[in-house]
Design a protein around this motif. Structure first.
Motif, mmCIF file in Angstrom:
data_model
loop_
_atom_site.group_PDB
_atom_site.id
_atom_site.type_symbol
_atom_site.label_atom_id
_atom_site.label_comp_id
_atom_site.label_asym_id
_atom_site.label_seq_id
_atom_site.Cartn_x
_atom_site.Cartn_y
_atom_site.Cartn_z
ATOM 1 N N CYS A 1 -5.940 2.442 -5.588
ATOM 2 C CA CYS A 1 -4.716 1.915 -6.614
ATOM 3 C C CYS A 1 -4.968 0.600 -6.770
ATOM 4 C CB CYS A 1 -3.541 2.381 -6.141
ATOM 5 S SG CYS A 1 -3.072 1.538 -4.836
ATOM 6 N N CYS B 1 -7.178 6.333 1.225
ATOM 7 C CA CYS B 1 -7.045 5.115 -0.049
ATOM 8 C C CYS B 1 -7.082 5.730 -1.325
ATOM 9 C CB CYS B 1 -8.192 4.021 0.190
ATOM 10 S SG CYS B 1 -8.251 2.979 -1.051
ATOM 11 N N CYS C 1 -3.252 -3.555 -3.243
ATOM 12 C CA CYS C 1 -3.503 -4.402 -2.133
ATOM 13 C C CYS C 1 -4.230 -5.696 -3.071
ATOM 14 C CB CYS C 1 -4.421 -3.773 -1.199
ATOM 15 S SG CYS C 1 -5.858 -3.063 -1.685
ATOM 16 N N CYS D 1 1.005 -1.219 0.121
ATOM 17 C CA CYS D 1 0.052 -0.014 0.138
ATOM 18 C C CYS D 1 0.949 1.288 -0.041
ATOM 19 C CB CYS D 1 -0.856 -0.022 1.110
ATOM 20 S SG CYS D 1 -1.890 1.523 1.396
#
Ligand code: SF4
Ligand code: SF4
Length: 441
Positions: free
Chosen positions: A412, A409, A415, A380
């Protein structure tokens, strides 16, 4: 050449798949017979309809007006008759009003469009006005209205204007080809943005997998006398995100909830800079863009300049159609894009790519329980704990997820990409953020 740089925390390195289209010059998409132009193609308030059923419009006419501070005008790229205004689903999953226009091939341009403008003496305010009138929104993904971004708030100042030529999403080459084929115009567009923002210096960040683009931009800058620096960057996803790019280029970190201007930077995409050039020089509104049509299920992957409102179907046909039944068609890149279920989905200002992926590329897998491996945390770039956030959201604990920095967040997808258990982490983050928006409205 300067040393390659990158951001410090997290990130991933997926196969870039650029080869499918990196050598393909931009081709033109023929004009469709019918276009469907959504009134919300930007971040912020949707534009309000300025036309009704039965109206006859010219190419370049405003068909929906910016509504509110963060909004942008919508122009029609082609003339014709407005057949209806109806709601359609856009790739992000929202239903928005759109004008359906039967194109008249004999119609003309709105008279202010495609006339050579005098640019040298324009003040920053006059330039901002042109950008606003031409409905320019960022072409890098977020589609933030450019006239708002380029107006530096009182009390703040821009030390550095960072031009985003990163294009870190796999498959996409729209920005790469733009830099190779239109470097001179792009640099002129950057000079107007520098004037609007008052930035003292300009740095153009380009990832190392685009050597031709770097060469073209450096060559054009030397030929035209611009003193802009080209900063080579290591190939790393999500380096195209503003915060990661700022860190890669300047070493500065934008604080949580902060904006790039808080650390003296303004960031904009190469496509946006080219749109500014066209607006200032040619009075041309933003109503077309370059789209990479690619993926293993496309017969002849290519880069296509298409008008807003053109159905995806036409671009796929131009690229030779499907070579096999795609498992998924995605608007944008494979990491941050959205699956679409209707090939009549129209090209919008933010459509950087149309990807047709096979089952192998999609790598669908059965979700299994979390094994607490920590890979999502390590990948992350925002330093979040995706697994914890996911579990909070899954249990409906949205406020607790917010307290655990859910709003930082970037969606993207690093994760999800890293997760061996195939847990749909980024979809969970999107759901959590949407629920928080609903709760606050
Ligand atoms: S999607 Fe969000 S939580 Fe997942 S890696 Fe990206 S920023 Fe972190
Ligand atoms: S990567 Fe997946 S399996 Fe590993 S800790 Fe994160 S959610 Fe769990």
């Amino acid at each position: 050449m300067l040393k390659q740089r990158t951001f410090r925390r997290g990130g991933i390195h997926p196969p870039d798949k650029k080869r499918l289209t990196e050598g393909q010059p931009i081709s033109l998409c023929p004009d469709p017979e019918v276009i469907t132009v959504p009134f919300s193609q930007h971040l912020g308030t949707p534009a309000s309809a300025a036309v009704s059923k039965g109206d006859v419009v010219n190419a370049g006419d405003i068909i929906a007006e910016a509504s509110g501070f963060i909004s942008a005008h919508i122009h029609t790229p082609l003339g014709g008759e407005v057949k209806e205004i109806r709601n359609i689903f856009i790739p992000a999953g929202f239903s928005v009003p759109a004008a359906v226009i039967a194109v008249d091939p004999g119609s003309s341009f709105q008279e202010s469009v495609l006339t050579e403008g005098e640019a040298e003496k324009l003040s920053p305010e006059e330039l901002l006005d042109i950008v606003k009138k031409c409905g320019i929104a960022g072409l890098g993904g977020a589609a933030f209205p450019a006239h708002v971004k380029f107006k530096v708030p009182k009390g703040k100042h821009a030390d550095v204007l960072i031009i985003n030529g990163v294009e870190c999403e796999p498959y996409l080459n729209a920005d790469n080809r733009l830099m190779i084929e239109h470097a001179g115009e792009l640099l002129e567009g950057i000079s107007y943005i520098q004037r609007m923002t008052g930035a003292k210096s300009v740095i153009i960040g380009i990832e190392a997998n685009k050597p031709d683009a770097m060469k073209a931009v450096e060559g054009a800058a030397a030929a035209q006398g611009y003193t802009y620096a080209v900063q080579p960057l290591k190939v790393m996803y999500p380096q195209g995100d503003e915060k990661q790019l700022i860190e890669a280029v300047t070493g500065k970190e934008v604080p949580s909830g902060g904006l790039p201007i808080d650390v003296g930077t303004v960031v904009t995409n190469v496509g946006t800079a080219f749109a500014v050039f066209e607006a200032v020089r040619r009075k041309k509104p933003l109503f077309e863009r370059i789209v990479t049509v690619s993926g293993e299920a496309v017969s002849r992957p290519m880069n296509i300049r298409a008008k807003v409102g053109t159905p995806f179907r036409m671009l796929i046909e131009q690229a030779g159609g499907f070579s096999e039944e795609p498992c998924k068609v995605v608007a944008g890149g494979p990491m941050m894009g959205f699956a679409v279920y209707d090939l009549d989905t129209p090209v919008m200002k933010g459509t950087s790519g149309i990807l047709a992926l096979t089952r192998k590329q999609v790598q669908e897998g059965v979700e299994t329980p979390c094994i607490s491996c920590g890979r999502c945390v390590r990948s992350c770039p925002m330093g979040l704990q995706p697994t914890r956030l996911y579990h909070l959201i899954d249990r409906g604990l949205y406020q607790e997820a917010k307290d655990a920095w859910l709003l930082d967040c970037k969606e993207c997808g690093c994760c999800s990409y890293s997760c061996p258990a195939k847990i749909h982490l980024v979809q969970g983050m999107r759901l959590g953020k949407r629920m928080l928006r609903n709760l606050s409205s």
